[in-house]
Design a protein around this motif. Sequence first.
Motif, PDB file in Angstrom:
ATOM      1  N   VAL A  92     -36.004 -99.390 148.533  1.00 49.04           N
ATOM      2  CA  VAL A  92     -34.818 -98.691 148.043  1.00 49.04           C
ATOM      3  C   VAL A  92     -35.146 -97.940 146.741  1.00 49.04           C
ATOM      4  CG1 VAL A  92     -32.424 -98.956 147.305  1.00 49.04           C
ATOM      5  CG2 VAL A  92     -33.386-100.508 149.030  1.00 49.04           C
ATOM      6  N   PHE A  93     -34.738 -96.678 146.693  1.00 43.27           N
ATOM      7  CA  PHE A  93     -34.942 -95.838 145.503  1.00 43.27           C
ATOM      8  C   PHE A  93     -33.575 -95.339 145.055  1.00 43.27           C
ATOM      9  CE2 PHE A  93     -38.706 -95.819 148.047  1.00 43.27           C
ATOM     10  CZ  PHE A  93     -39.772 -95.793 147.158  1.00 43.27           C
ATOM     11  N   VAL A  94     -33.328 -95.420 143.767  1.00 42.88           N
ATOM     12  CA  VAL A  94     -32.015 -95.012 143.271  1.00 42.88           C
ATOM     13  C   VAL A  94     -32.153 -93.908 142.228  1.00 42.88           C
ATOM     14  CG1 VAL A  94     -31.944 -96.877 141.555  1.00 42.88           C
ATOM     15  CG2 VAL A  94     -29.819 -95.871 142.348  1.00 42.88           C
ATOM     16  N   GLN A  95     -31.246 -92.949 142.308  1.00 43.48           N
ATOM     17  CA  GLN A  95     -31.199 -91.877 141.305  1.00 43.48           C
ATOM     18  C   GLN A  95     -30.001 -92.156 140.408  1.00 43.48           C
ATOM     19  OE1 GLN A  95     -29.797 -88.003 142.508  1.00 43.48           O
ATOM     20  NE2 GLN A  95     -31.372 -86.969 141.329  1.00 43.48           N
ATOM     21  N   LYS A  96     -30.268 -92.322 139.133  1.00 45.39           N
ATOM     22  CA  LYS A  96     -29.212 -92.725 138.212  1.00 45.39           C
ATOM     23  C   LYS A  96     -28.187 -91.613 138.014  1.00 45.39           C
ATOM     24  CE  LYS A  96     -28.752 -95.270 133.945  1.00 45.39           C
ATOM     25  NZ  LYS A  96     -29.252 -95.527 132.617  1.00 45.39           N
ATOM     26  N   LYS A  97     -28.680 -90.396 137.809  1.00 44.92           N
ATOM     27  CA  LYS A  97     -27.788 -89.244 137.622  1.00 44.92           C
ATOM     28  C   LYS A  97     -28.395 -88.069 138.340  1.00 44.92           C
ATOM     29  CE  LYS A  97     -26.177 -90.051 132.896  1.00 44.92           C
ATOM     30  NZ  LYS A  97     -26.570 -89.719 131.534  1.00 44.92           N
ATOM     31  N   ALA A  98     -27.567 -87.109 138.715  1.00 43.50           N
ATOM     32  CA  ALA A  98     -28.091 -85.913 139.368  1.00 43.50           C
ATOM     33  C   ALA A  98     -29.144 -85.276 138.472  1.00 43.50           C
ATOM     34  CB  ALA A  98     -26.957 -84.920 139.624  1.00 43.50           C
TER      35      ALA A  98
ATOM     36  N   GLN B 122     -32.130 -86.424 137.857  1.00 45.32           N
ATOM     37  CA  GLN B 122     -33.178 -87.369 137.458  1.00 45.32           C
ATOM     38  C   GLN B 122     -34.005 -87.806 138.667  1.00 45.32           C
ATOM     39  OE1 GLN B 122     -31.483 -90.606 135.210  1.00 45.32           O
ATOM     40  NE2 GLN B 122     -31.040 -89.298 133.453  1.00 45.32           N
ATOM     41  N   PRO B 123     -35.194 -88.312 138.435  1.00 43.26           N
ATOM     42  CA  PRO B 123     -36.022 -88.746 139.566  1.00 43.26           C
ATOM     43  C   PRO B 123     -35.461 -90.000 140.247  1.00 43.26           C
ATOM     44  CG  PRO B 123     -37.073 -89.327 137.485  1.00 43.26           C
ATOM     45  CD  PRO B 123     -35.868 -88.504 137.143  1.00 43.26           C
ATOM     46  N   PHE B 124     -35.831 -90.181 141.509  1.00 42.57           N
ATOM     47  CA  PHE B 124     -35.476 -91.412 142.223  1.00 42.57           C
ATOM     48  C   PHE B 124     -36.479 -92.487 141.826  1.00 42.57           C
ATOM     49  CE2 PHE B 124     -32.221 -90.392 145.433  1.00 42.57           C
ATOM     50  CZ  PHE B 124     -32.088 -89.039 145.187  1.00 42.57           C
ATOM     51  N   VAL B 125     -35.967 -93.630 141.471  1.00 42.12           N
ATOM     52  CA  VAL B 125     -36.830 -94.710 140.993  1.00 42.12           C
ATOM     53  C   VAL B 125     -36.712 -95.912 141.925  1.00 42.12           C
ATOM     54  CG1 VAL B 125     -37.257 -96.287 139.042  1.00 42.12           C
ATOM     55  CG2 VAL B 125     -36.555 -93.923 138.613  1.00 42.12           C
TER      56      VAL B 125
ATOM     57  N   ALA C  91     -28.128-101.210 150.815  1.00 43.38           N
ATOM     58  CA  ALA C  91     -28.696-100.798 149.522  1.00 43.38           C
ATOM     59  C   ALA C  91     -27.578-100.520 148.526  1.00 43.38           C
ATOM     60  CB  ALA C  91     -29.577 -99.571 149.693  1.00 43.38           C
ATOM     61  N   ARG C  92     -26.524 -99.871 149.012  1.00 42.31           N
ATOM     62  CA  ARG C  92     -25.376 -99.609 148.132  1.00 42.31           C
ATOM     63  C   ARG C  92     -24.789-100.929 147.621  1.00 42.31           C
ATOM     64  NH1 ARG C  92     -20.227 -98.165 151.260  1.00 42.31           N
ATOM     65  NH2 ARG C  92     -20.633-100.347 151.754  1.00 42.31           N
ATOM     66  N   ASP C  93     -24.583-101.874 148.539  1.00 47.93           N
ATOM     67  CA  ASP C  93     -23.951-103.142 148.150  1.00 47.93           C
ATOM     68  C   ASP C  93     -24.853-103.983 147.252  1.00 47.93           C
ATOM     69  OD1 ASP C  93     -21.800-102.430 149.632  1.00 47.93           O
ATOM     70  OD2 ASP C  93     -22.310-103.663 151.368  1.00 47.93           O
ATOM     71  N   LEU C  94     -26.156-103.867 147.467  1.00 52.50           N
ATOM     72  CA  LEU C  94     -27.084-104.741 146.751  1.00 52.50           C
ATOM     73  C   LEU C  94     -27.532-104.166 145.409  1.00 52.50           C
ATOM     74  CD1 LEU C  94     -28.426-107.452 147.039  1.00 52.50           C
ATOM     75  CD2 LEU C  94     -30.290-106.364 148.301  1.00 52.50           C
ATOM     76  N   TYR C  95     -27.724-102.849 145.356  1.00 51.98           N
ATOM     77  CA  TYR C  95     -28.359-102.275 144.151  1.00 51.98           C
ATOM     78  C   TYR C  95     -27.469-101.362 143.314  1.00 51.98           C
ATOM     79  CZ  TYR C  95     -32.669-104.291 145.868  1.00 51.98           C
ATOM     80  OH  TYR C  95     -33.628-105.189 146.268  1.00 51.98           O
ATOM     81  N   THR C  96     -26.252-101.086 143.780  1.00 42.73           N
ATOM     82  CA  THR C  96     -25.402-100.187 142.975  1.00 42.73           C
ATOM     83  C   THR C  96     -23.998-100.772 142.785  1.00 42.73           C
ATOM     84  OG1 THR C  96     -24.720 -98.882 144.921  1.00 42.73           O
ATOM     85  CG2 THR C  96     -26.666 -98.124 143.733  1.00 42.73           C
ATOM     86  N   ARG C  97     -23.928-102.042 142.444  1.00 46.38           N
ATOM     87  CA  ARG C  97     -22.604-102.651 142.241  1.00 46.38           C
ATOM     88  C   ARG C  97     -22.015-102.313 140.883  1.00 46.38           C
ATOM     89  NH1 ARG C  97     -25.015-107.001 144.577  1.00 46.38           N
ATOM     90  NH2 ARG C  97     -25.117-108.234 142.691  1.00 46.38           N
ATOM     91  N   ARG C  98     -22.837-101.764 139.979  1.00 46.58           N
ATOM     92  CA  ARG C  98     -22.326-101.490 138.628  1.00 46.58           C
ATOM     93  C   ARG C  98     -22.679-100.071 138.178  1.00 46.58           C
ATOM     94  NH1 ARG C  98     -23.549-106.828 138.880  1.00 46.58           N
ATOM     95  NH2 ARG C  98     -22.023-108.266 137.973  1.00 46.58           N
TER      96      ARG C  98
ATOM     97  N   LEU D  13     -29.075 -92.538 146.778  1.00 50.01           N
ATOM     98  CA  LEU D  13     -30.037 -93.558 147.222  1.00 50.01           C
ATOM     99  C   LEU D  13     -30.974 -92.993 148.271  1.00 50.01           C
ATOM    100  CD1 LEU D  13     -27.661 -96.624 147.821  1.00 50.01           C
ATOM    101  CD2 LEU D  13     -29.612 -96.616 146.261  1.00 50.01           C
ATOM    102  N   TRP D  14     -32.219 -93.440 148.250  1.00 44.83           N
ATOM    103  CA  TRP D  14     -33.144 -93.231 149.361  1.00 44.83           C
ATOM    104  C   TRP D  14     -33.491 -94.614 149.909  1.00 44.83           C
ATOM    105  CZ3 TRP D  14     -37.536 -89.961 146.681  1.00 44.83           C
ATOM    106  CH2 TRP D  14     -37.110 -88.637 146.510  1.00 44.83           C
ATOM    107  N   VAL D  15     -33.564 -94.731 151.227  1.00 41.71           N
ATOM    108  CA  VAL D  15     -34.154 -95.938 151.808  1.00 41.71           C
ATOM    109  C   VAL D  15     -35.287 -95.506 152.732  1.00 41.71           C
ATOM    110  CG1 VAL D  15     -32.150 -97.466 151.635  1.00 41.71           C
ATOM    111  CG2 VAL D  15     -32.393 -95.979 153.625  1.00 41.71           C
ATOM    112  N   VAL D  16     -36.410 -96.189 152.652  1.00 46.83           N
ATOM    113  CA  VAL D  16     -37.605 -95.836 153.407  1.00 46.83           C
ATOM    114  C   VAL D  16     -38.167 -97.100 154.039  1.00 46.83           C
ATOM    115  CG1 VAL D  16     -39.895 -94.799 153.251  1.00 46.83           C
ATOM    116  CG2 VAL D  16     -38.120 -94.126 151.626  1.00 46.83           C
ATOM    117  N   LEU D  17     -38.509 -97.039 155.315  1.00 46.17           N
ATOM    118  CA  LEU D  17     -39.139 -98.202 155.936  1.00 46.17           C
ATOM    119  C   LEU D  17     -40.411 -98.555 155.155  1.00 46.17           C
ATOM    120  CD1 LEU D  17     -39.054 -97.682 159.816  1.00 46.17           C
ATOM    121  CD2 LEU D  17     -38.180 -99.655 158.545  1.00 46.17           C
ATOM    122  N   SER D  18     -40.531 -99.807 154.752  1.00 48.91           N
ATOM    123  CA  SER D  18     -41.701-100.209 153.948  1.00 48.91           C
ATOM    124  C   SER D  18     -43.000 -99.925 154.686  1.00 48.91           C
ATOM    125  CB  SER D  18     -41.631-101.703 153.634  1.00 48.91           C
ATOM    126  OG  SER D  18     -40.402-102.008 153.047  1.00 48.91           O
TER     127      SER D  18
END
Lengths: 95, 311
Positions: free
Chosen positions: A11-17, A19-22, A39-46, A52-57
């Motif tokens: 899972v990669f998240v971009q904090k603000k438009a 900015q890079p995905f981290v 990913a939304r429920d797990l990594y962006t609750r706050r 978000l990007w999700v990529v098969l590992s």
Amino acid sequence: MADSQGPLWEVFVQKKAGQPFVHCGNLHAFDKEMALQNARDLYTRRGEGMALWVVLSSNIVSSSPEDMGSFFEPSNDKIYRHPTFYQIPDGIKHM
Amino acid sequence: METNFEARFEEKLAKNDVIEPKDWMPENYRKHLIRQISQHAHSEVVGMLPEGNWITRAPSLRAKLVLLAKVQDEGGHGLYLYTAAESLGISRDELLDALHTGKAKYSSIFNYPTLTWADIGAIGWLVDGAAIMNQVMLQRTSYGPYARAMVRICKEESFHQRQGYEVMTKLAFGTPEQKEMAQDALNRWWFPTLMMFGPPDAESPNSDNAIKWRIKRESNDQLRQRFVNQTVSQAEYLGLTVPDKNLKWNEAKQGYDFSEPNWAEFKAVIHGNGPCNKDRLEARNKAHNEGEWVRAAAAAYAQKINESIAA
């Protein structure tokens, strides 16, 4: 690793438009839609992200720690790639 | 060749470098981490049960929303930790199976019952407070995925502890009955919380390696002492009494002297004889078994989609 939980996704998240995905972590899901929702429920609750990007590992290719030395070595002796390598006369501004 | 790898591993630890999943690591380091991280994950997941007990009976809508959010966080913490353990080469199914068959352990604290609403306050304040003390240290643990999971978890845990203390504040400054309820919760949770840091250093079977490999950076007794030092004044503010006659400030060591928890009780609870061990395992197994159809349906749907793409 595929088991009864489905394959692993990174899972990669971009904090603000703009900015890079981290990378922020990983999770199991059976398909891309489920991966994105989890990913939304797990990594962006706050408010951690706006996108978000999700990529098969299994699709990620990575360098290996054993080769680290020889793999990155070619750039180590090229100090002329850094701005501090160059001498600029005193008094020159905006450079 | 092996000694060469081992030397490089030791060198990394000595330099405070982080070990990543693809790095070579001694088999015992890997095993130690799998045991510790999976126990930690199981604790987060089983920890949802005593709190879940009060969601339907929370005294206000606000309290209910907060408790729901907290329990959801605990589930998330379990997920972060499970994937950290999986990066060491064990599957989620194996990890869950170890929990459900009783082979794996989880924190003994969750085998105590939540009898009143004050217990929800005491858990947030004391149990999460103790967990934070341990987890702050683990943010600098030597295994990368574990350390990164800890950083995220610590950010979220602060809310848990503060909401617990808020519950205690309301009760402690409420009616005499409410204050008594708060005191009763403190009486029941104090020593089990001190046990969370694990056995005394002299009798802790896994501590030596954990310190040597920088998985842990402080000992059980050091963390326990710090927890007591920080928590006593919080209890005093509430006008509550820590249930320990030997609790006394020691000027020389700049810390409190306090009684050892009952380690025989600790061992009994760890080995399955706490008040709620059986209930917790039954509840976990029930939830897992009742979710079976969801996993089966999702897997069947994913297969159908994949086949239609391949066709």
